[in-house]
Design a protein around this motif. Sequence first.
Motif, mmCIF file in Angstrom:
data_model
loop_
_atom_site.group_PDB
_atom_site.id
_atom_site.type_symbol
_atom_site.label_atom_id
_atom_site.label_comp_id
_atom_site.label_asym_id
_atom_site.label_seq_id
_atom_site.Cartn_x
_atom_site.Cartn_y
_atom_site.Cartn_z
ATOM 1 N N LYS A 83 0.777 -1.141 -0.007
ATOM 2 C CA LYS A 83 0.131 -0.187 -0.075
ATOM 3 C C LYS A 83 0.816 1.278 -0.071
ATOM 4 O O LYS A 83 0.381 2.467 -0.538
ATOM 5 C CB LYS A 83 -0.938 -0.011 1.343
ATOM 6 N N THR B 247 -0.304 0.711 -3.786
ATOM 7 C CA THR B 247 -1.443 0.022 -4.138
ATOM 8 C C THR B 247 -2.109 -0.900 -2.906
ATOM 9 O O THR B 247 -1.635 -1.549 -2.763
ATOM 10 C CB THR B 247 -1.046 -1.031 -5.497
ATOM 11 N N ALA B 248 -3.326 -0.362 -2.422
ATOM 12 C CA ALA B 248 -3.874 -0.871 -1.501
ATOM 13 C C ALA B 248 -4.817 -2.009 -1.909
ATOM 14 O O ALA B 248 -5.612 -1.669 -2.814
ATOM 15 C CB ALA B 248 -4.333 0.384 -0.654
ATOM 16 N N THR C 124 -8.196 -3.606 -1.445
ATOM 17 C CA THR C 124 -9.651 -3.034 -0.853
ATOM 18 C C THR C 124 -10.602 -4.279 -0.708
ATOM 19 O O THR C 124 -11.476 -4.067 0.232
ATOM 20 C CB THR C 124 -10.311 -1.993 -1.777
ATOM 21 N N SER D 224 -9.141 -7.178 -5.239
ATOM 22 C CA SER D 224 -9.477 -5.777 -5.539
ATOM 23 C C SER D 224 -8.560 -4.707 -5.051
ATOM 24 O O SER D 224 -8.154 -4.702 -3.975
ATOM 25 C CB SER D 224 -10.753 -5.712 -4.934
ATOM 26 N N THR D 225 -8.132 -4.001 -5.978
ATOM 27 C CA THR D 225 -7.361 -2.681 -5.746
ATOM 28 C C THR D 225 -8.124 -1.561 -6.500
ATOM 29 O O THR D 225 -8.878 -1.779 -7.503
ATOM 30 C CB THR D 225 -5.857 -2.963 -6.324
ATOM 31 N N ALA D 226 -7.591 -0.365 -6.149
ATOM 32 C CA ALA D 226 -8.151 0.781 -6.929
ATOM 33 C C ALA D 226 -7.804 0.825 -8.454
ATOM 34 O O ALA D 226 -8.485 1.570 -9.255
ATOM 35 C CB ALA D 226 -7.438 2.323 -6.268
ATOM 36 N N ASP D 227 -6.873 0.044 -8.749
ATOM 37 C CA ASP D 227 -6.541 0.138 -10.134
ATOM 38 C C ASP D 227 -7.177 -1.230 -10.835
ATOM 39 O O ASP D 227 -7.071 -1.444 -11.960
ATOM 40 C CB ASP D 227 -5.025 -0.367 -10.434
ATOM 41 N N GLY D 228 -7.872 -1.798 -10.059
ATOM 42 C CA GLY D 228 -8.762 -2.935 -10.741
ATOM 43 C C GLY D 228 -8.641 -4.448 -10.013
ATOM 44 O O GLY D 228 -7.553 -4.508 -9.293
#
Length: 371
Positions: free
Chosen positions: A32, A114-115, A117, A129-133
């Motif tokens: 993250k 990259t956190a 989620t 799942s991450t903010a980037d997909g």
Amino acid sequence: MYDVIVVGAGPAGASTAYHLAKQGHSVLMLEKAALPRYKPCSGAVSPSVAEFFDFDFAPAIDRAMRQVRYTYKLGDPIEAELTTDPIWMVRREVFDHFLVQQAQKLGAQLKDGTAVTAIENKGDYWQVSTADGPLEAAYLVAADGAQGPMAQWLGFPPHTVRLANVLEVPAPVGDDCAINFEFGLIKQGCMWNFPKREGYSIGAATFLGQAPANHHKALEKYSQSFGVSPASGTVYSHPLKLWDGNYPLHTHRAVLVGEAAAIVDPLSAEGIRPGMISGVRAAEAIHAAIAGDPEALAQYTDTMHATWGADMPWAKRIAGLFFRVPGIGYRVGIKRPTATQRLGQILAGEVRYADIASRVMKRMSGGLLSG
């Protein structure tokens, strides 16, 4: 689709990734924070961990030390020297990133900043799942530390998390400095000062009972004993997820390593070396599972319980006695000429707590009676 996604790029996660990549598996590390990143930690590592790796750790070591100094309520000092290899003092922003880079050299990939989620099991793989997909992997490693969400998401029982405090002070540090431990200044815990080349990491932790809201007053008093102004440094909170019994470290196609698995010594708070070893063992298990062994992940749990975990009840018993009556522990234990020798051997994995526990507790009990 990766063979393995490792969530967390600390020593345990990076060790897992290194050994999996070494076996030719496709590995993705998710972190993250952007690397390198500061990590509140006093940063003492036994060099015995090097036996599990085939690279030189020298670039990641801030200084190596043998001298040890103990005090009780800032008095009655004891000077000693380790008879084992010197303990490595490391800065975690350097040490952790170095381990990650070694894994990358073998082909492991990194997505820092990259956190994660959410996670979802899809039967024969995990979706992360991450903010980037979303990302997918056949196996999942939770290496996100004491306060990360992965263990909970995977359905593991919660553990108590204690907060230590670390005062980082940039200051001139001479070559005659020592690894310092202080007993008695705080109740049911201890303090320490681990010198680096360009400053001190001064820490405090309560191991039993109710911890204070913070240790700032004790840190101020202890730092002044070294001629250091706490105003020139910064205090950080450092979570400790101490071992509190053996629990499963695996579930369906997933394992816990390091502090996410509460692999932290309840007496010394040592976490880096055992965390890295858990990463090595987890990598072995996942490699075997990918090869078709349906019991491999369960064997990872069994291996950690039978080796490291089997010794921790003794560490906890010693801690329960020592930290309740540290004055007696200091007199009948720390002041013994062999105490520092045993400390080095335990940190190196050469001696187990089980080997010394009966003698230690007998001396402590005798000290209580004579007191």
